[in-house]
Design an enzyme around this catalytic site. Structure first.
Site, PDB file in Angstrom:
ATOM      1  NE  ARG A 145       5.681   0.804  -5.582  1.00  0.00           N
ATOM      2  CZ  ARG A 145       6.286  -0.243  -6.138  1.00  0.00           C
ATOM      3  NH1 ARG A 145       7.609  -0.277  -6.240  1.00  0.00           N
ATOM      4  NH2 ARG A 145       5.582  -1.241  -6.623  1.00  0.00           N
ATOM      5  CB  SER A 185       0.036  -1.365  -3.940  1.00  0.00           C
ATOM      6  OG  SER A 185       0.343  -2.437  -4.775  1.00  0.00           O
ATOM      7  CD  GLU A 216       2.674   2.185  -3.916  1.00  0.00           C
ATOM      8  OE1 GLU A 216       2.038   2.448  -4.954  1.00  0.00           O
ATOM      9  OE2 GLU A 216       3.153   1.079  -3.691  1.00  0.00           O
TER      10      GLU A 216
HETATM   11  N1  EPU Z   1      -1.289 -11.858  -1.639  1.00  0.00           N
HETATM   12  C1  EPU Z   1      -2.254 -12.421  -0.826  1.00  0.00           C
HETATM   13  N2  EPU Z   1      -3.484 -11.833  -0.807  1.00  0.00           N
HETATM   14  C2  EPU Z   1      -3.785 -10.751  -1.541  1.00  0.00           C
HETATM   15  C3  EPU Z   1      -2.791 -10.164  -2.348  1.00  0.00           C
HETATM   16  C4  EPU Z   1      -1.525 -10.746  -2.376  1.00  0.00           C
HETATM   17  O1  EPU Z   1      -2.031 -13.426  -0.153  1.00  0.00           O
HETATM   18  O2  EPU Z   1      -4.918 -10.295  -1.468  1.00  0.00           O
HETATM   19  C5  EPU Z   1       0.034 -12.519  -1.729  1.00  0.00           C
HETATM   20  C6  EPU Z   1       0.224 -13.090  -3.134  1.00  0.00           C
HETATM   21  O3  EPU Z   1      -0.311 -14.378  -3.238  1.00  0.00           O
HETATM   22  C7  EPU Z   1       1.717 -13.092  -3.277  1.00  0.00           C
HETATM   23  C8  EPU Z   1       2.149 -11.907  -2.433  1.00  0.00           C
HETATM   24  O4  EPU Z   1       1.058 -11.568  -1.601  1.00  0.00           O
HETATM   25  O5  EPU Z   1       2.278 -14.255  -2.737  1.00  0.00           O
HETATM   26  C9  EPU Z   1       2.562 -10.699  -3.292  1.00  0.00           C
HETATM   27  O6  EPU Z   1       1.471 -10.336  -4.127  1.00  0.00           O
HETATM   28  P1  EPU Z   1       1.671  -9.681  -5.591  1.00  0.00           P
HETATM   29  O7  EPU Z   1       2.607 -10.493  -6.390  1.00  0.00           O
HETATM   30  O8  EPU Z   1       0.331  -9.424  -6.135  1.00  0.00           O
HETATM   31  O9  EPU Z   1       2.445  -8.345  -5.324  1.00  0.00           O
HETATM   32  P2  EPU Z   1       2.310  -7.224  -4.193  1.00  0.00           P
HETATM   33  O10 EPU Z   1       3.486  -7.378  -3.280  1.00  0.00           O
HETATM   34  O11 EPU Z   1       0.966  -7.260  -3.561  1.00  0.00           O
HETATM   35  C10 EPU Z   1       3.777  -5.480  -5.439  1.00  0.00           C
HETATM   36  C11 EPU Z   1       3.692  -4.046  -5.820  1.00  0.00           C
HETATM   37  C12 EPU Z   1       2.826  -3.869  -7.060  1.00  0.00           C
HETATM   38  C13 EPU Z   1       3.428  -4.677  -8.192  1.00  0.00           C
HETATM   39  C14 EPU Z   1       3.523  -6.147  -7.746  1.00  0.00           C
HETATM   40  C15 EPU Z   1       4.232  -7.008  -8.753  1.00  0.00           C
HETATM   41  C16 EPU Z   1       3.917  -2.829  -3.743  1.00  0.00           C
HETATM   42  C17 EPU Z   1       3.230  -2.028  -2.694  1.00  0.00           C
HETATM   43  N3  EPU Z   1       3.147  -3.281  -4.722  1.00  0.00           N
HETATM   44  O12 EPU Z   1       2.466  -5.897  -5.043  1.00  0.00           O
HETATM   45  O13 EPU Z   1       2.871  -2.512  -7.426  1.00  0.00           O
HETATM   46  O14 EPU Z   1       2.639  -4.598  -9.359  1.00  0.00           O
HETATM   47  O15 EPU Z   1       4.280  -6.235  -6.517  1.00  0.00           O
HETATM   48  O16 EPU Z   1       5.592  -6.690  -8.780  1.00  0.00           O
HETATM   49  O17 EPU Z   1       5.126  -3.019  -3.685  1.00  0.00           O
HETATM   50  C18 EPU Z   1       1.763  -0.456  -6.979  1.00  0.00           C
HETATM   51  O18 EPU Z   1       2.809  -0.102  -6.415  1.00  0.00           O
HETATM   52  O19 EPU Z   1       0.768   0.290  -7.068  1.00  0.00           O
HETATM   53  C19 EPU Z   1       1.693  -1.803  -7.518  1.00  0.00           C
HETATM   54  C20 EPU Z   1       0.569  -2.293  -8.061  1.00  0.00           C
END
Ligand code: EPU
Length: 338
Positions: free
Chosen positions: A165, A239, A334
C-alpha cells in the site's frame, strides 16, 4: 477553461459520503484542461487537491482551495506480443470497469482485484491489492504530470518504489505529480491465482474445477460483496488501517500472549491481520454515534449516514489506542486523512 463551481458539496465525490464543501471545484477531461486550470491566475497560489473515485480519503473539514476531479477517460491496447498485451488506461477510468474490460477481452492479471473501489490512477498511488495480487504485479509504466514543470514524465515499475500500500507518490514525491495514465502488462494465456484461501472455497461453492479469469473475478466479487459493505449503500473506504508489519521477535511475543493471533510471514517478519486485532478489542460491529466498525469486517469503518469526518477520525484514534494498549502494536491508517 473547464467549468468552475464554488462552495461545492463533496458528498458525491468521496465513498465515505462526507458532506464537506470545497471552495472551488472543477472536473478535467483532458491534460489541456488541467494545464489551463493550473496556469490560471486565479488558482496559481491556491491549495489544490486531486480527487479520483474518492475511495481512499477521509475528509475531516471543508477544503479551502480547488478540488480537481479527474475525468480523464480512455482504454487503448498499445502493443500485442505473443503472450502479453500492453493496455493503457486513462487515470480517471473507474478501476472495476477496467477490470471488466480485461476479462471481456481475455487479458489476465487483474481479476483478483475485481470490485476494488476507486479510479485507475489511484491504483499505483498506493499499490492497491487484493486476494494475493497487487498492482505492481501487472504494472508496466505510468505517465504523470509534473505539477512544477508542467511536463509529462514516465515512471517504470522500479521508479514507483511499490511497497505494501505504498509508492513513491505517497512518500518522497507526494503532491508533486498527477498520474494521467497507467499501462498494464496483461497475460494472453493467463494462469489464475487462487492461492488466497477464500477464493478456492468460493470456487468450490460455485462448482468450478478449472477456473477461468472470469470465474476468479466472479469469486472475488462474491467474497467482497459478502463481507465488505458497498460504499454506494453504506459509506466506507475499504480497509481503514494497513495490516501492521512486525518483526519475528515481536511476533513471538504476541504469539506467546495471544496464541490465536492471525499473521502471515513476509520478507521482513510478519504481517498481522489488523481486523483481528480490532475485533479482539471489542470494536467489531460497535456503533459510536453515526459511525462504527463494520459488523463483518472490523477493519472497515463505516458512516451510518450523518457522521462527520472528524467523528470517524476520533473513532479511528480510539481504535488505534486500544489496539496499542492491548497488543503494543501500532496500526496506521491506509486512508489519507485530509
Ligand atoms: N479478521 C478477523 N476479524 C475481522 C476481520 C478480519 O479476525 O473483523 C481476520 C480474517 O478472519 C482473516 C484475516 O483477518 O483471517 C484477514 O482478513 P481478510 O481476508 O478479510 O483481509 P484483510 O487482511 O482484513 C486485506 C486488504 C483488503 C483486501 C483483503 C483481501 C489491507 C489493509 N486490506 O484485508 O484490501 O481486500 O486483504 O486480499 O491490506 C483495502 O485495502 O481497502 C482492502 C479492502
Amino acid at each position: 477553461m473547464p467549468h468552475i463551481e464554488q462552495h461545492k458539496s463533496l458528498k458525491k465525490y468521496n465513498t465515505f459520503g462526507l458532506d464537506v464543501n470545497a471552495d472551488f471545484f472543477t472536473s478535467i477531461n483532458s491534460i489541456d484542461e488541467l494545464v489551463e486550470v493550473l496556469n490560471s491566475e486565479q488558482f496559481l497560489s491556491m491549495p489544490k487537491m486531486f480527487l479520483g473515485g474518492g475511495s481512499n480519503v477521509l475528509l475531516t473539514k471543508d477544503y479551502h482551495g480547488l478540488i480537481i476531479h479527474n475525468y480523464l477517460k480512455g482504454i487503448d491496447l498499445v502493443k500485442r506480443e505473443e503472450d502479453f498485451v500492453y493496455v493503457k488506461a486513462a487515470s480517471g477510468e473507474v478501476w472495476h470497469d477496467f477490470v471488466l474490460y480485461c476479462i471481456d477481452n481475455g487479458f489476465g492479471g487483474v481479476e483478483n482485484m475485481s470490485l476494488i473501489p476507486g479510479s485507475v490512477g489511484a491504483g499505483p498511488m498506493q499499490n492497491i491489492g487484493a486476494y494475493g495480487v497487487e498492482m505492481k504485479d501487472v504494472f508496466h509504466e505510468l505517465e504523470a504530470f509534473n505539477l512544477t514543470t508542467l511536463q509529462i514524465e514516465k515512471f517504470n515499475n522500479a521508479d514507483c518504489k511499490f511497497g505494501y500500500r505504498e509508492s513513491v507518490f505517497k512518500n518522497e514525491k507526494k503532491g508533486q505529480y498527477f498520474i494521467t495514465s497507467v499501462t498494464f502488462r496483461l497475460n494472453l494465456n493467463p494462469t489464475v491465482n487462487t492461492t488466497y484461501g477464500a477464493i478456492q472455497q468460493q470456487l468450490s461453492v460455485m462448482n468450478v474445477e478449472h477456473p477461468t479469469i472470469k470465474n476468479v473475478s466472479d469469486a472475488v466479487i462474491a467474497i467482497r460483496s459478502s463481507k465488505l459493505p458497498n460504499p454506494a449503500v453504506l459509506g466506507n473506504s475499504g480497509s481503514f488501517f494497513k495490516n501492521p508489519e512486525i518483526s519475528a521477535s515481536e511476533y513471538e511475543r504476541l504469539k506467546n500472549e495471544f496464541p490465536n493471533v492471525i499473521a502471515y510471514p513476509t520478507n521482513a517478519g510478519f504481517k498481522v491481520a489488523a481486523g483481528w486485532l480490532i475485533e479482539q478489542c471489542g470494536w467489531k460491529g460497535k456503533v459510536v454515534g453515526s459511525c462504527g466498525s463494520h459488523k463483518d469486517q472490523a477493519l472497515v469503518l463505516v458512516n451510518y449516514g450523518n457522521a462527520s469526518g472528524d467523528e470517524i477520525y476520533q473513532l479511528a484514534l480510539a481504535i488505534q489506542d486500544s489496539v496499542f494498549e492491548k497488543f503494543q502494536v501500532k496500526i496506521i491508517p491506509e486512508v489519507n486523512i485530509i
